[in-house]
Design an enzyme around this catalytic site. Structure first.
Site, PDB file in Angstrom:
ATOM      1  CG  ASP A 142      -2.160   1.351   1.361  1.00 17.10           C
ATOM      2  OD1 ASP A 142      -2.418   1.508  -0.285  1.00 17.10           O
ATOM      3  OD2 ASP A 142      -2.435   1.154   2.270  1.00 17.10           O
ATOM      4  CB  CYS A 196     -20.796 -10.402  -5.952  1.00 14.60           C
ATOM      5  SG  CYS A 196     -19.496 -10.165  -5.019  1.00 14.60           S
ATOM      6  CB  CYS A 199     -25.366 -11.377  -2.666  1.00 15.24           C
ATOM      7  SG  CYS A 199     -25.626 -10.034  -1.440  1.00 15.24           S
ATOM      8  CB  CYS A 202     -21.139  -3.724  -0.227  1.00 12.17           C
ATOM      9  SG  CYS A 202     -21.900  -4.381  -2.377  1.00 12.17           S
ATOM     10  CB  CYS A 206     -23.116   2.422   1.059  1.00  6.83           C
ATOM     11  SG  CYS A 206     -21.456   4.217   0.346  1.00  6.83           S
ATOM     12  CB  CYS A 222     -16.233   6.784  -0.382  1.00 10.89           C
ATOM     13  SG  CYS A 222     -15.485   5.141   0.440  1.00 10.89           S
ATOM     14  CB  CYS A 249     -17.097   3.735   6.792  1.00 12.70           C
ATOM     15  SG  CYS A 249     -19.021   3.240   6.108  1.00 12.70           S
ATOM     16  CB  CYS A 252     -19.330  -1.612   1.895  1.00 12.10           C
ATOM     17  SG  CYS A 252     -18.034  -1.477   1.745  1.00 12.10           S
ATOM     18  CB  CYS A 256     -19.430  -9.413   2.100  1.00 13.45           C
ATOM     19  SG  CYS A 256     -19.349 -10.505   1.161  1.00 13.45           S
TER      20      CYS A 256
END
Length: 355
Positions: A142, A196, A199, A202, A206, A222, A249, A252, A256
């Site tokens: 990162d 996914c 579904c 998520c 939000c 976001c 946050c 989302c 899941c």
């Protein structure tokens, strides 16, 4: 008397590499060819063209390098993708009903993941250098223009869900990702497959409608971007949606369904939550000056956003709380040296007085 010979199978380099990675605390491991995610270039270009990166100018300035591993390092042949679990014990959504508690993203409640993951990556790199003559490598966590999530999907760690984050069948959405670029060709893993289905939990959860479409996120809406990356006043139309989030946050991620398979027992011990970061009271955050902020958040990724952004976030949360006991400290913050803190405090006062 005849004897039968027994063939002794020597473990492959890839299997020994995976074993070494797991000994270092990684719970997810996979290998991808350097050119295994060609769709990334087009998706990134469109995302940037739409302005969805907001103030994250570095995403745009190094887009060519970010789009593919070879764009960053032409000699790379394979990418080793690794994941370290930070699965929480408690449901992060539980604090949504406690308006006087500031919600901090699960990933930031323990030690700084940059330090922990990088240390393990370096140890794995040292192991590889002793095993592979003339190996060249680069490791990332990162801190460079690397698309960790598409590469992790290509390496079989999981798939990018409709919230754009990686989802693992075994570890849910709670993985810190690291990558090692190597100058040799290794046997690639089977790529991840989207699971996914229909579904869209998520997307619906939000609070600020940051998903214009499945698999797309508009950073400008976001909460993670607004409370961490955005340096300035948060748009007023999004402030009520922020609720009591003060750093990041997890909404989302939390909803899941695949997270039911994530076990906190797999979490690296370094990411155990610190008591003062798991459920901080807004009343303790609002009066912070710079020295006290640095003292509290030392050793945490939160420290990099600085006192002003954190107090700005806490002021907005106080305005959403409906608790008039914050009026004195908010009144004081209206004269803060930071314009964005003063702006947030003024807005919060108006919210409380209106109620």
């Amino acid at each position: 008397m005849s004897t039968s010979s027994q063939t002794i199978m020597t473990p492959s380099l890839e299997s020994r590499l995976e074993s070494a990675a797991r000994d270092l605390g990684f719970v997810a491991f996979g290998i991808a060819d350097a050119d295994a995610a060609p769709h990334t270039v087009k998706r990134l270009a469109q995302w940037l063209a739409d302005g969805c990166h907001g103030d994250m100018i570095w995403m745009e300035s190094r887009a060519e390098q970010r789009g593919s591993p070879k764009g960053l390092w032409p000699d790379v042949q394979s990418v080793i993708s690794l994941g370290m679990s930070y699965a929480p014990t408690e449901d992060p959504m539980a604090l949504a009903q406690h308006a006087d508690i500031g919600r901090i993203s699960v990933y930031a409640q323990g030690a700084d993941y940059h330090d922990i993951v990088k240390k393990a990556l370096k140890a794995l790199a040292r192991w590889m250098v002793t095993e592979i003559p003339d190996l060249q490598l680069k490791l990332f966590v990162d801190t460079a223009p690397v698309m960790e999530k598409p590469l992790a999907e290509a390496a079989g760690l999981g798939w990018q869900g409709k919230h754009s984050n990686l989802v693992s069948r075994d570890h849910g959405s709670w993985l810190f990702l690291g990558a090692i670029y190597v100058s040799v060709a290794l046997k690639p893993s089977v790529a991840g497959r989207d699971r996914c289905g229909s579904c869209d939990a998520c997307q619906r959860i939000c609070p600020t409608n940051a998903f214009p479409a499945p698999y797309q996120v508009d950073a400008r809406r976001c909460i993670s971007y607004l409370t961490i990356e955005h340096d300035g006043p948060i748009p007023e139309e999004l402030r009520q949606g922020i609720g009591n989030h003060i750093y990041g946050c997890d909404d989302c991620l939390s909803v899941c369904p695949w997270n039911k398979f994530a076990q906190s027992a797999h979490r690296h011990r370094a990411f155990l939550p610190r008591a003062e970061l798991s459920a901080p009271e807004l009343g303790d955050i609002l009066p912070l000056d710079d020295p006290s902020f640095r003292q509290i958040f030392a050793g945490s990724p939160i420290k990099r956003i600085g006192r002003n952004r954190m107090v700005r976030n806490a002021a907005i949360a106080a305005g959403n709380s409906g608790n008039n006991s914050y009026i004195p400290i908010l009144t004081q913050l209206c004269g803060d040296e930071s314009a964005m803190v003063a702006d947030a405090a003024t807005w919060a006062l108006a919210q409380l007085r209106r109620r």
